[in-house]
Design a protein around this motif. Sequence first.
Motif, short mmCIF file in Angstrom:
data_model
loop_
_atom_site.label_atom_id
_atom_site.label_comp_id
_atom_site.label_asym_id
_atom_site.label_seq_id
_atom_site.Cartn_x
_atom_site.Cartn_y
_atom_site.Cartn_z
N THR A 31 39.30 -13.83 -23.06
CA THR A 31 39.29 -14.07 -21.62
C THR A 31 40.02 -12.95 -20.88
OG1 THR A 31 39.23 -16.44 -22.01
CG2 THR A 31 39.88 -15.75 -19.82
N LEU A 32 41.06 -12.40 -21.51
CA LEU A 32 41.78 -11.27 -20.91
C LEU A 32 40.87 -10.05 -20.74
CD1 LEU A 32 45.27 -11.32 -22.62
CD2 LEU A 32 44.82 -11.38 -20.18
N ASN A 33 39.89 -9.89 -21.62
CA ASN A 33 38.97 -8.75 -21.51
C ASN A 33 38.04 -8.89 -20.31
OD1 ASN A 33 39.96 -7.50 -23.86
ND2 ASN A 33 38.63 -8.75 -25.13
N TRP A 34 37.73 -10.11 -19.93
CA TRP A 34 36.80 -10.34 -18.83
C TRP A 34 37.50 -10.37 -17.48
CZ3 TRP A 34 31.75 -9.86 -19.43
CH2 TRP A 34 31.20 -10.05 -20.69
N ALA A 35 38.76 -10.76 -17.45
CA ALA A 35 39.47 -10.91 -16.18
C ALA A 35 40.12 -9.59 -15.79
CB ALA A 35 40.54 -11.99 -16.31
N VAL A 36 39.83 -9.13 -14.58
CA VAL A 36 40.39 -7.86 -14.12
C VAL A 36 41.83 -8.05 -13.66
CG1 VAL A 36 40.09 -6.00 -12.46
CG2 VAL A 36 38.09 -7.13 -13.43
N HIS A 37 42.10 -9.13 -12.98
CA HIS A 37 43.44 -9.40 -12.46
C HIS A 37 44.00 -10.68 -13.08
CE1 HIS A 37 42.83 -6.30 -9.46
NE2 HIS A 37 41.67 -6.86 -9.15
N LEU A 40 42.85 -14.09 -11.76
CA LEU A 40 41.54 -14.49 -12.28
C LEU A 40 41.66 -15.00 -13.71
CD1 LEU A 40 39.43 -11.50 -10.95
CD2 LEU A 40 39.60 -13.80 -9.98
N PHE A 41 42.52 -14.34 -14.49
CA PHE A 41 42.72 -14.77 -15.88
C PHE A 41 43.28 -16.19 -15.92
CE2 PHE A 41 45.98 -15.35 -19.17
CZ PHE A 41 45.15 -15.44 -20.28
N TYR A 42 44.24 -16.49 -15.06
CA TYR A 42 44.85 -17.82 -15.07
C TYR A 42 43.82 -18.91 -14.78
CZ TYR A 42 49.37 -15.46 -15.19
OH TYR A 42 50.43 -14.69 -15.55
N GLN A 43 42.90 -18.64 -13.87
CA GLN A 43 41.85 -19.61 -13.56
C GLN A 43 40.92 -19.79 -14.77
OE1 GLN A 43 39.95 -18.04 -10.10
NE2 GLN A 43 41.68 -18.50 -8.74
N ASP A 44 40.54 -18.68 -15.38
CA ASP A 44 39.64 -18.75 -16.54
C ASP A 44 40.33 -19.42 -17.73
OD1 ASP A 44 37.77 -17.47 -15.02
OD2 ASP A 44 38.07 -15.50 -15.95
N ALA A 45 41.62 -19.12 -17.92
CA ALA A 45 42.37 -19.72 -19.03
C ALA A 45 42.51 -21.23 -18.82
CB ALA A 45 43.74 -19.07 -19.15
N LEU A 48 39.19 -22.80 -19.67
CA LEU A 48 39.02 -22.82 -21.12
C LEU A 48 39.84 -23.95 -21.74
CD1 LEU A 48 37.94 -21.39 -23.71
CD2 LEU A 48 40.05 -20.06 -23.68
N ARG A 49 41.07 -24.10 -21.30
CA ARG A 49 41.93 -25.16 -21.82
C ARG A 49 41.35 -26.54 -21.54
NH1 ARG A 49 46.17 -25.50 -25.44
NH2 ARG A 49 47.00 -27.58 -25.21
N GLN A 50 40.79 -26.72 -20.35
CA GLN A 50 40.18 -28.01 -20.01
C GLN A 50 38.98 -28.30 -20.90
OE1 GLN A 50 39.36 -27.93 -15.82
NE2 GLN A 50 41.53 -28.04 -15.26
#
Length: 117
Positions: A31-37, A40-45, A48-50
């Motif tokens: 997910t870190l590879n896809w998120a630029v900032h 954005l990573f925190y939202q994607d993470a 994913l956790r959900q």
Amino acid sequence: MSGVSTAAYVARRAAQKERVRILYRRALKDTLNWAVHRHLFYQDADALRQRFEANKDVEDLDRIDRLIANAEATYNKWRHPDPYVVPWAPGGSKFHRNPIPPAGIEIVYDYGREDND
């Protein structure tokens, strides 16, 4: 349950938990590879956790195996094609940039202090 089936059940559950843990960590790092900032990573993470938390109460071993197989297939399908590599790690842009000099070459670090005798 007899002792043998209980041991088999515990071993299978332990293997499943390990597969889920490894899959979650790999997906989170990807997910870190896809998120630029970071925001954005925190939202994607969190999303994913959900997705992982939604199935944490499943008890049927065969259903758990199917869920893990589907999650691994989804992960492999959406893996980043050009993942971030730390520059000095193998595969990084600085890996072995300055190799060790060959044997027989001596490096003298006198930094301009010549002998003026």
